[in-house]
Design an enzyme around this catalytic site. Sequence first.
Site, PDB file in Angstrom:
ATOM      1  N   GLY A 172      -2.567  12.020   2.674  1.00 26.98           N
ATOM      2  CA  GLY A 172      -3.147  11.531   3.918  1.00 26.98           C
ATOM      3  C   GLY A 172      -4.294  10.570   3.687  1.00 26.98           C
TER       4      GLY A 172
ATOM      5  N   SER B 143      -1.338 -10.963  -2.526  1.00 32.91           N
ATOM      6  CA  SER B 143      -0.007 -10.537  -2.985  1.00 32.91           C
ATOM      7  C   SER B 143       1.082 -11.539  -2.625  1.00 32.91           C
ATOM      8  CB  SER B 143       0.352  -9.178  -2.366  1.00 32.91           C
ATOM      9  OG  SER B 143      -0.517  -8.164  -2.809  1.00 32.91           O
TER      10      SER B 143
ATOM     11  N   HIS C  10       0.643  18.803   5.311  1.00 36.73           N
ATOM     12  CA  HIS C  10      -0.553  19.377   5.921  1.00 36.73           C
ATOM     13  C   HIS C  10      -0.236  20.758   6.504  1.00 36.73           C
ATOM     14  CE1 HIS C  10      -2.195  15.498   5.308  1.00 36.73           C
ATOM     15  NE2 HIS C  10      -1.674  14.919   6.374  1.00 36.73           N
TER      16      HIS C  10
ATOM     17  N   GLN D  59      -5.522  19.535   4.711  1.00 43.43           N
ATOM     18  CA  GLN D  59      -4.830  18.254   4.660  1.00 43.43           C
ATOM     19  C   GLN D  59      -4.594  17.768   3.233  1.00 43.43           C
ATOM     20  OE1 GLN D  59      -6.910  16.995   8.887  1.00 43.43           O
ATOM     21  NE2 GLN D  59      -6.383  15.363   7.459  1.00 43.43           N
TER      22      GLN D  59
ATOM     23  N   GLU E 207     -11.721  12.786  11.092  1.00 41.24           N
ATOM     24  CA  GLU E 207     -10.514  13.581  11.310  1.00 41.24           C
ATOM     25  C   GLU E 207     -10.698  14.639  12.391  1.00 41.24           C
ATOM     26  OE1 GLU E 207      -7.207  13.596   9.662  1.00 41.24           O
ATOM     27  OE2 GLU E 207      -7.974  11.569   9.499  1.00 41.24           O
TER      28      GLU E 207
ATOM     29  N   LYS F  99     -10.245  13.097  15.848  1.00 37.95           N
ATOM     30  CA  LYS F  99      -8.828  12.781  16.065  1.00 37.95           C
ATOM     31  C   LYS F  99      -8.034  14.059  16.349  1.00 37.95           C
ATOM     32  CE  LYS F  99      -8.849   8.849  12.856  1.00 37.95           C
ATOM     33  NZ  LYS F  99      -8.388   8.417  11.525  1.00 37.95           N
TER      34      LYS F  99
ATOM     35  N   GLY G  68       0.815  -1.208   0.000  1.00 35.34           N
ATOM     36  CA  GLY G  68       0.000   0.000   0.000  1.00 35.34           C
ATOM     37  C   GLY G  68       0.848   1.257   0.000  1.00 35.34           C
TER      38      GLY G  68
ATOM     39  N   CYS H  15      -1.382  12.460  11.453  1.00 32.06           N
ATOM     40  CA  CYS H  15      -0.321  13.288  10.870  1.00 32.06           C
ATOM     41  C   CYS H  15      -0.636  14.781  10.930  1.00 32.06           C
ATOM     42  CB  CYS H  15      -0.027  12.850   9.437  1.00 32.06           C
ATOM     43  SG  CYS H  15      -1.484  12.535   8.442  1.00 32.06           S
TER      44      CYS H  15
ATOM     45  N   VAL I 246       1.255   3.715   2.261  1.00 23.50           N
ATOM     46  CA  VAL I 246       2.047   3.966   3.463  1.00 23.50           C
ATOM     47  C   VAL I 246       3.202   2.973   3.548  1.00 23.50           C
ATOM     48  CG1 VAL I 246       2.020   4.120   5.982  1.00 23.50           C
ATOM     49  CG2 VAL I 246       0.065   4.960   4.657  1.00 23.50           C
TER      50      VAL I 246
END
Length: 265
Positions: free
Chosen positions: A188, A41, A251, A184, A210, A213, A14, A158, A16
Amino acid sequence: MEKRLRVGVLGATGMVGQRFISLLENHPWYEVVTVAASPRSAGRTYEEAVGGRWKMATQMPEAVKNLTVMNVNEVETVAASVDFVFSAVDMTKEEIKAIEEAYAKTGTPVVSNNSAHRWTPDVPMVVPEINPEHFEVIEDQKKRLGTDRGFIVVKPNCSIQSYAPVLTAWKEFEPYEVVATTYQAISGAGKTFKDWPEMVENIIPYIGGEEEKSEQEPLRLWGKIENGEIVKASEPVITCQCIRVPVLNGHTAAVFVKFRKKPTK
């Protein structure tokens, strides 16, 4: 460091996971020896498994191209090949909690980019410049998990890293109320403009989850350890609006703060 630590990346295919791999290329302390992802995978080389989905601006590191992707669910097998893992798995929160604890219970430290364990009472969520003392709770976590070496640590959302460090630096002036607007970047959301063309010249004025958070996670960074758990701070009270903007990386936040003690210039 004489000998580099052997690193595994969970969720390596992925965006990240790709970021972890690109950042770790030629790292003086760490060597990526294991890449793990979903069963679909597994068994292919990393280059084959990612295919045309490599999203980084830099080239895929040569050192990982021919690594065979392991099945992330085969916890014991993956853990046996590494000293610790970075976790970027794409699963439900409950699945992430379970699999990260499973890795920790094998004696493997887990450094997670995911949000699933951010509110687990004995899992430290750390920005090292702000709350390194929270690492002390790891000893209590190890007792709960029944492990001598394995544990989980996580990073915060983040976007809060654009304002939480500054507010920390101003703690002596006792900030008690904060209104923040975050702008952002699309990275992200795990996107690039190539696979999210609708974001070109566009903004999205709401990002699900978000705001909570962004309002709550700084309070956990400023919390204290009590009886083997991290108890969040009660102040400042943060109100946040989160906007997705057409920026690839980085960001930004506009923040208004009320202090009990007036800061000098």
